[in-house]
Design an enzyme around this catalytic site. Structure first.
Site, short mmCIF file in Angstrom:
data_model
loop_
_atom_site.label_atom_id
_atom_site.label_comp_id
_atom_site.label_asym_id
_atom_site.label_seq_id
_atom_site.Cartn_x
_atom_site.Cartn_y
_atom_site.Cartn_z
N GLY A 46 0.83 -1.20 0.00
CA GLY A 46 0.00 0.00 0.00
C GLY A 46 0.86 1.25 0.00
N GLN A 51 3.01 9.79 1.52
CA GLN A 51 4.30 9.11 1.48
C GLN A 51 5.14 9.48 0.28
OE1 GLN A 51 2.35 5.09 2.24
NE2 GLN A 51 4.31 4.84 3.27
N CYS A 93 5.92 -0.42 7.32
CA CYS A 93 5.56 0.78 6.55
C CYS A 93 6.76 1.19 5.72
CB CYS A 93 5.18 1.89 7.52
SG CYS A 93 4.74 3.43 6.71
N LEU A 94 6.51 1.52 4.46
CA LEU A 94 7.62 1.95 3.58
C LEU A 94 8.26 3.23 4.09
CD1 LEU A 94 6.01 1.28 0.08
CD2 LEU A 94 7.80 -0.07 1.20
N HIS A 135 -4.34 1.39 7.51
CA HIS A 135 -2.97 1.90 7.61
C HIS A 135 -2.78 3.08 6.65
CE1 HIS A 135 1.54 1.29 8.01
NE2 HIS A 135 1.45 2.04 6.92
N GLU A 136 -3.25 2.92 5.41
CA GLU A 136 -3.11 4.00 4.42
C GLU A 136 -3.98 5.20 4.79
OE1 GLU A 136 -0.58 3.64 2.73
OE2 GLU A 136 -0.46 1.49 3.07
NI NI Z 1 2.76 3.14 5.81
#
Ligand code: NI
Length: 169
Positions: A46, A51, A93-94, A135-136
């Site tokens: 995601g 981000q 998480c990225l 989360h997103e």
């Molecule tokens: Ni994230």
């Protein structure tokens, strides 16, 4: 297709609230395509606009694995209209590389929004898909995983993460 820069904690854009999308235009379609490409390349399941440094209420999710494929989800202006069945699980998480955090979230949700053509959409999600969507959506509200734990745990996780990030440079 260009890969977008993925912002990492503690960059400010990750703690800012994204704005509702009013116009679906060509620039937005390009952003969506680039976000999808960037998510797959990362790879991640995601990606929210915050981000990649854009404060617009949009995210992309694809929880497909080698074992099973799922449809790609692109949602604008999402809103949760039902949730139930909270459960704890580790999330990554990225924007927090090398870090996982245990978060309790409802595992059954109904979310409304519009798709990339502007058509109103309602999605019933459970399990990992439900978790990924929430989360997103947190990102769109300027919430990162560290904000989802107690203040004591947050300080511990934050310090450990920042130490690791500084060692990399
Ligand atoms: Ni994230």
């Amino acid at each position: 297709m260009p890969l977008l820069k993925i912002y990492t904690y503690p960059e400010k854009v990750l703690s800012q609230k994204a704005e509702k999308i009013q116009n679906i235009d060509g620039a937005l379609q390009s952003l969506i395509d680039n976000m999808i490409h960037t998510m797959y390349e990362a790879p991640g399941i995601g990606l929210a606009a915050n981000q990649v440094g854009v404060l617009k209420r949009i995210f992309v999710v694809d929880i497909s694995s080698k074992e099973q494929s799922y449809p790609l989800l692109v949602l604008l202006n999402p809103e949760i209209v039902f949730c139930d069945n909270p459960e704890d699980s580790e999330e990554g998480c990225l924007s927090l590389p090398g870090c996982t955090v245990k978060v309790k979230r409802p595992m059954d949700i109904v979310v409304r929004g519009v798709d990339r053509e502007g058509k109103p959409t309602e999605i019933t999600a459970s399990g990992l898909l439900s978790r990924a969507i929430q989360h997103e959506m947190d990102h769109l509200d300027g919430i990162v995983l560290f904000d989802r734990v107690s203040s004591i745990k947050r300080e511990f996780l934050r310090k450990r993460y920042l130490k690791k990030m500084n060692q990399k440079d």
